[in-house]
Enzyme design. Sequence first.
Site, PDB file in Angstrom:
ATOM      1  N   ASP A 170     -11.052   1.770  -2.883  1.00 32.22           N
ATOM      2  CA  ASP A 170     -11.610   1.450  -1.566  1.00 32.22           C
ATOM      3  C   ASP A 170     -13.134   1.385  -1.623  1.00 32.22           C
ATOM      4  O   ASP A 170     -13.770   0.923  -0.683  1.00 32.22           O
ATOM      5  CB  ASP A 170     -11.173   2.508  -0.531  1.00 32.22           C
ATOM      6  CG  ASP A 170      -9.744   2.286  -0.054  1.00 32.22           C
ATOM      7  OD1 ASP A 170      -9.240   1.154  -0.216  1.00 32.22           O
ATOM      8  OD2 ASP A 170      -9.136   3.230   0.469  1.00 32.22           O
ATOM      9  N   ASP A 226       0.826  -1.210   0.000  1.00 29.79           N
ATOM     10  CA  ASP A 226       0.000   0.000   0.000  1.00 29.79           C
ATOM     11  C   ASP A 226       0.861   1.262   0.000  1.00 29.79           C
ATOM     12  O   ASP A 226       2.068   1.215   0.285  1.00 29.79           O
ATOM     13  CB  ASP A 226      -0.893  -0.045   1.254  1.00 29.79           C
ATOM     14  CG  ASP A 226      -2.207   0.700   1.067  1.00 29.79           C
ATOM     15  OD1 ASP A 226      -2.308   1.507   0.134  1.00 29.79           O
ATOM     16  OD2 ASP A 226      -3.117   0.465   1.878  1.00 29.79           O
TER      17      ASP A 226
HETATM   18  C1  GLA Z   1      -5.780   1.899   2.297  1.00 32.09           C
HETATM   19  C2  GLA Z   1      -6.200   0.719   1.433  1.00 32.09           C
HETATM   20  C3  GLA Z   1      -7.202  -0.131   2.163  1.00 32.09           C
HETATM   21  C4  GLA Z   1      -6.624  -0.598   3.479  1.00 32.09           C
HETATM   22  C5  GLA Z   1      -6.176   0.606   4.286  1.00 32.09           C
HETATM   23  C6  GLA Z   1      -5.446   0.181   5.535  1.00 32.09           C
HETATM   24  O1  GLA Z   1      -6.794   2.824   2.427  1.00 32.09           O
HETATM   25  O2  GLA Z   1      -6.721   1.153   0.219  1.00 32.09           O
HETATM   26  O3  GLA Z   1      -7.571  -1.239   1.383  1.00 32.09           O
HETATM   27  O4  GLA Z   1      -5.547  -1.467   3.251  1.00 32.09           O
HETATM   28  O5  GLA Z   1      -5.325   1.462   3.564  1.00 32.09           O
HETATM   29  O6  GLA Z   1      -5.023   1.252   6.282  1.00 32.09           O
END
Ligand code: GLA
Length: 763
Positions: free
Chosen positions: A578, A508
């Site tokens: 997300d 990420d």
């Molecule tokens: C980001 C990612 C999510 C999750 C969060 C965790 O927003 O897109 O899928 O992994 O971080 O903090």
Amino acid sequence: MPTAARIQPRYQNPAALGHDTVQFSGSQKAAKVSGRIHVDPEARRFRLTGKNMEYQLQVNPDGELLHLYWGKPVGNFDPKLLPHHKTHLTSWQNQLDVMPREMPDFGRGDNRTPAVQITTPSGQVTSRFRYKGHRVIQGKPSPEGLPGLYADRKSDAQTLVITMRDEVTNLDMELFYTVFRDQDVIVRSARLTNNSGEPVKIDKLASFAADFDPADYQLLKLSGSWARERQEERMDLKQGAINISSRVGASGHEHNPFVALLSPNTTEETGDVYGVSLVYSGSFSAEAEQNRNRYTRLVMGLNPASFEWTLAPGESFQTPEAVGVFSAQGLGGMSRALHKAYKKHLIRGEWQDKPRPILLNSWEAAFFDLNHDKLVRFAEEAKAMGVDLVVVDDGWFGDKYPRNDGTSGLGDWMANPEKFPRGMDGLAEEINALGLDFGIWVEPEMVNPNSELYEKHPDWVIHQPGRDRTEMRHQLVLDLGRKEVQDYIIESMSRLLESGRVKYVKWDMNRTMTEIGSAGLPPDRQKETQHRYMLGLYRVMETLTQRFPGVLWEGCAGGGGRFDPGMLAYFPQTWTSDNSDGPSRLRIQAGTVRAYPPMTMGAHVTDVPNTIIGRTTSLKFRFHVAMAGNLGLELDPTKLSGEEKAEIRRYLEFYRQIRHIVQDGEYHLLSSPADRSIAGNWPALAYVLPDQSEALVFAYQLQADAWGTTAPSVKLKGLDPEAAYRVSGIDDPVSGAFLMNVGLNPKLQGDYDSEIYHVKKIA
Ligand code: GLA
């Protein structure tokens, strides 16, 4: 651009790539035909042909490199027939301003945006790059330190390298053009070498530039925001420039590094489209400029607004690659051509063609509230439903600064001993014992000020001395341009992976860059920080993917904030957004699949009401949306009813039977979710295997409608009209012609209903 095998493990050592170095001279009479690159020394002309596409260049008597043609194959023609020969010029313009130029330089009367711009130590900004020579290479060299397309065999591709020289500065600019035997793409990049005794500043060096004849064009772009990534938009080009860009250090949520020029009447199936996609994950810019004579110039590459590079004597600078695709079969043809090229010549490693595991991710299931026992319970339930792999998302790490929320722990990549007393290996072991694989979330490019790493190395972050360090999500960005930072990440990630128990990593990256500067660079090189960061990131990714070839990597950046070909060269899949709300996802996925293969899109079924949108849709609808991509689950399985679990088990079984069609099928958009007409209420798409033996049709209804009044039939594309097909849910076989001309009429009822058809040729 070395011909090194480093980048592509399956790539034959191209040190053996042969090449002929040539310079046009009077003695060369006959046209030299080198497979798909045709060189005509008399006309000083190059013709590069893909499968259904041709790209033509010519060196004019002044040594200028002209962009003659890009489109359907037309063969040789007299360049005097091109429009710039008829343009009437006033004293306010010179010939360069209307010439169809390739890689235009700066300051000599071409008033359009340049592709290359330099500043000499004496402050000169003018350049004149003239043809010096060329060579044809069998195969495709890899761009040094950068992701790129590859050819497995020398015979799969040919590369033309044209060298242009600026006599005043002694700079050589090599232009690389690769065409593939089986593709309709042209891959371009440029490399600048300083042969002078003085340093030169590069202000701009694009990866792609071309001029298009006077005509009306539209620009198609994939724009949006967090949770609304890659919304497809078309806009008319008028006199002036449109700049689609990112300057925040990642390709970003706002604009994807992909644009297309198209005629206003282009549809999904018809019309000419020129798509350009940049193989880069940092700040980029795409400029589309129409000048006073209605010539349109498209320039794409590193964003000059956030870039500058000092090129010392003897040094070279290599740009990222850009992939150009021409389609005469509308937008659908362009998407299919890009998918094909990316599936075969960009995505690498063991997972390139392998079925991807169905995973259950802990994020929306538990957010930061994680512990060993909870994960084991998730895994038991997941196993019973048919999941292949369980992923521990954010919240598992940090000791002195436990990661219980976003405020601490980033940078300290060891399991939190309270939540995970047996460590990640202990958890993995238990999950493996259930017959499941194990995966993990990391965000290695970041650090929380509340972390042991930051305590030790406060200067390892991107910052400018004397200025506040702006925090976003309570975190700062590590300075990946520095070797010691790269090595720290490589080693801390290697420690996590060395036991071999981690089979999947979600990588990420959750903020943009601010106060962009590096403690590792002198004052006059501070504007190199961003690109050096990307080179560092690519080194880290290259090292780790080579070191752990069995691991499946998924890129992520606050959802889909770094969904680009650069990441896909290392990580074969990316978290799309997300936002997993079904109706929102239909539009996000339609925009994403415009430029990227369906199986690259991480697509999870989450709980309802949706955490971001607040909408409730059925399990069936959510699965039918997610199955058009790389399916996963992201919900608490211990909260599901027995009925829901049984339903999910059936969807997973079905997906296992059809996922090869999502992976290998050719994409056809049948009805766009972005369509503002009434048909937009019934989005539909299909994937058809290249041999037309199987297809999947996804049909959706957004809002309820009195049945049978306005819903159009779902007419398939790409099938064999003569063949008989069996369609799931329909008793008698039907012909391909029927499916494409009469179509299917799913019985969709209520808001957010859907149907998937599995279509199979009868042997
Ligand atoms: C980001 C990612 C999510 C999750 C969060 C965790 O927003 O897109 O899928 O992994 O971080 O903090």
